[in-house]
Scaffold this motif. Structure first.
Motif, PDB file in Angstrom:
ATOM      1  N   ASP A 100      -4.278  10.506  -6.749  1.00 38.31           N
ATOM      2  CA  ASP A 100      -3.320   9.410  -6.552  1.00 38.31           C
ATOM      3  C   ASP A 100      -3.013   9.071  -5.097  1.00 38.31           C
ATOM      4  OD1 ASP A 100      -2.863   9.184  -9.351  1.00 38.31           O
ATOM      5  OD2 ASP A 100      -1.599  10.974  -9.256  1.00 38.31           O
ATOM      6  N   TYR A 101      -3.261  10.009  -4.193  1.00 43.12           N
ATOM      7  CA  TYR A 101      -2.801   9.827  -2.813  1.00 43.12           C
ATOM      8  C   TYR A 101      -3.884  10.135  -1.785  1.00 43.12           C
ATOM      9  CZ  TYR A 101       1.762  10.327  -5.104  1.00 43.12           C
ATOM     10  OH  TYR A 101       2.836  10.189  -5.930  1.00 43.12           O
ATOM     11  N   TYR A 109      -4.285  -2.990   4.077  1.00 45.82           N
ATOM     12  CA  TYR A 109      -4.698  -1.992   3.085  1.00 45.82           C
ATOM     13  C   TYR A 109      -4.461  -2.547   1.681  1.00 45.82           C
ATOM     14  CZ  TYR A 109      -5.055   2.247   0.313  1.00 45.82           C
ATOM     15  OH  TYR A 109      -5.422   3.176  -0.629  1.00 45.82           O
ATOM     16  N   SER A 110      -5.433  -2.368   0.808  1.00 44.19           N
ATOM     17  CA  SER A 110      -5.273  -2.889  -0.551  1.00 44.19           C
ATOM     18  C   SER A 110      -5.845  -1.929  -1.590  1.00 44.19           C
ATOM     19  CB  SER A 110      -5.958  -4.258  -0.669  1.00 44.19           C
ATOM     20  OG  SER A 110      -7.340  -4.120  -0.379  1.00 44.19           O
ATOM     21  N   THR A 151      -6.048   1.390  -4.256  1.00 44.06           N
ATOM     22  CA  THR A 151      -5.195   1.785  -5.380  1.00 44.06           C
ATOM     23  C   THR A 151      -4.492   3.118  -5.112  1.00 44.06           C
ATOM     24  OG1 THR A 151      -7.139   2.771  -6.398  1.00 44.06           O
ATOM     25  CG2 THR A 151      -6.514   0.567  -7.140  1.00 44.06           C
ATOM     26  N   LYS A 152      -5.095   3.956  -4.267  1.00 42.78           N
ATOM     27  CA  LYS A 152      -4.416   5.210  -3.931  1.00 42.78           C
ATOM     28  C   LYS A 152      -3.316   4.937  -2.909  1.00 42.78           C
ATOM     29  CE  LYS A 152      -8.155   8.323  -5.011  1.00 42.78           C
ATOM     30  NZ  LYS A 152      -8.806   9.624  -4.750  1.00 42.78           N
ATOM     31  N   THR A 153      -2.194   5.616  -3.080  1.00 41.10           N
ATOM     32  CA  THR A 153      -1.089   5.466  -2.126  1.00 41.10           C
ATOM     33  C   THR A 153      -1.413   6.270  -0.868  1.00 41.10           C
ATOM     34  OG1 THR A 153       0.499   5.164  -3.896  1.00 41.10           O
ATOM     35  CG2 THR A 153       1.374   5.874  -1.755  1.00 41.10           C
ATOM     36  N   GLU A 180       4.672  -2.582   0.179  1.00 42.46           N
ATOM     37  CA  GLU A 180       4.308  -3.139  -1.122  1.00 42.46           C
ATOM     38  C   GLU A 180       2.826  -2.928  -1.438  1.00 42.46           C
ATOM     39  OE1 GLU A 180       5.705  -7.183  -0.959  1.00 42.46           O
ATOM     40  OE2 GLU A 180       7.800  -6.501  -0.914  1.00 42.46           O
ATOM     41  N   ASN A 181       2.041  -2.608  -0.413  1.00 39.50           N
ATOM     42  CA  ASN A 181       0.599  -2.425  -0.607  1.00 39.50           C
ATOM     43  C   ASN A 181       0.207  -0.946  -0.673  1.00 39.50           C
ATOM     44  OD1 ASN A 181       1.329  -2.180   2.094  1.00 39.50           O
ATOM     45  ND2 ASN A 181      -0.638  -2.867   2.874  1.00 39.50           N
ATOM     46  N   ASN A 182       1.029  -0.150  -1.359  1.00 37.82           N
ATOM     47  CA  ASN A 182       0.667   1.257  -1.581  1.00 37.82           C
ATOM     48  C   ASN A 182       0.546   2.066  -0.302  1.00 37.82           C
ATOM     49  OD1 ASN A 182       0.608   1.319  -4.338  1.00 37.82           O
ATOM     50  ND2 ASN A 182      -1.585   0.882  -4.504  1.00 37.82           N
ATOM     51  N   ILE A 183       1.397   1.807   0.672  1.00 36.78           N
ATOM     52  CA  ILE A 183       1.413   2.656   1.863  1.00 36.78           C
ATOM     53  C   ILE A 183       2.839   3.158   2.088  1.00 36.78           C
ATOM     54  CG2 ILE A 183      -0.548   1.396   2.875  1.00 36.78           C
ATOM     55  CD1 ILE A 183       1.384   0.213   4.943  1.00 36.78           C
ATOM     56  N   LYS A 205       9.270  10.649  -4.813  1.00 35.90           N
ATOM     57  CA  LYS A 205       9.621   9.752  -3.691  1.00 35.90           C
ATOM     58  C   LYS A 205      11.014  10.019  -3.134  1.00 35.90           C
ATOM     59  CE  LYS A 205       6.525   5.946  -4.875  1.00 35.90           C
ATOM     60  NZ  LYS A 205       6.422   4.533  -5.226  1.00 35.90           N
TER      61      LYS A 205
END
Ligand SMILES: [Mn+2]
Length: 224
Positions: free
Chosen positions: A131-132, A164-165, A167-169, A193-196, A217
């Protein structure tokens, strides 16, 4: 499932680092600690921070490289331009932790200094899970993390933040969060908002040291 705890940009702030580990109730057997680089420079005791980081790694922490750690390694090996570059980035305080008589950019004749450089040059640049992605500065938005130039992994800023776009954060430090939050006094963790997720609260610039707990989080912090 283990809690993941991510901390970046300690920059010699040993007291705040210890307090933060306590505040997050870090326990090596229960939690996965991930340190996202920049242990040295600017702050009061980079040597003590590195000693602690070496202990934490032995107990299971994942320890990644930052651009300041890279600059220290390059200066030690006398790479072209490395000394001047490191000096501009707060290196003198680091050198003086190993030899208090140093007034210029002389490399300390110290076994501890040599050992710390060896430790830093063997660290990885990123750590990836399902995921990350954990990395000091970010990834090249046009490439995968494994294909990103290590230089970009520890230095990239806007190009990554804006484009960055994946899917992994991506959890990163390096750019103090007031610059990401776009509010000069806001040192809290930045959730893009873009998973960062930017966690460098700029402790060494009068901000705070942040610890991000995942997947909750939740954030712990200590004033710099
Ligand atoms: Mn950095």
């Amino acid at each position: 499932m283990k809690r993941m705890l991510a901390i970046s940009d300690v920059h010699g702030k040993i007291e705040e680092f210890e307090l933060l580990l306590e505040k997050a109730n870090y326990n090596a057997s229960r939690d996965q600690l991930i340190l996202v680089g920049d242990y040295v420079d600017r702050g009061p005791d980079s040597r003590a921070v590195l000693n602690r980081v070496i202990e934490l790694k032995a107990e299971g922490a994942i320890v990644l490289r930052g651009n300041h750690d890279d600059m220290m390694v390059a200066a030690y090996h006398n790479e072209p331009g490395a000394l001047a570059r490191w000096e501009k980035n707060g290196a003198l305080y680091t050198l003086q932790c190993y030899d208090s008589t140093i007034k210029d950019m002389t490399m300390p004749d110290s076994e501890a200094f040599h050992d710390h450089v060896t430790f830093l040059e063997n660290l990885d640049y990123y750590y990836e899970t399902d995921d990350y992605i954990f990395v000091h500065a970010g990834v090249d938005p046009k490439r995968t993390v494994e294909d990103t130039d290590p230089y970009d992994l520890v230095w990239i800023r806007d190009e990554f933040h804006q484009n960055y776009s994946g899917t992994k954060t991506v959890v990163f430090g390096h750019t103090p969060t007031p610059m990401l939050n776009n509010i000069y006094s806001d040192h809290t963790v930045y959730f893009g908002e873009n998973n960062i997720i930017g966690i460098d609260g700029g402790a060494v610039f009068g901000g705070q040291l942040n610890c991000l707990e995942l997947p909750s989080k939740k954030v712990y912090s200590i004033k710099g």
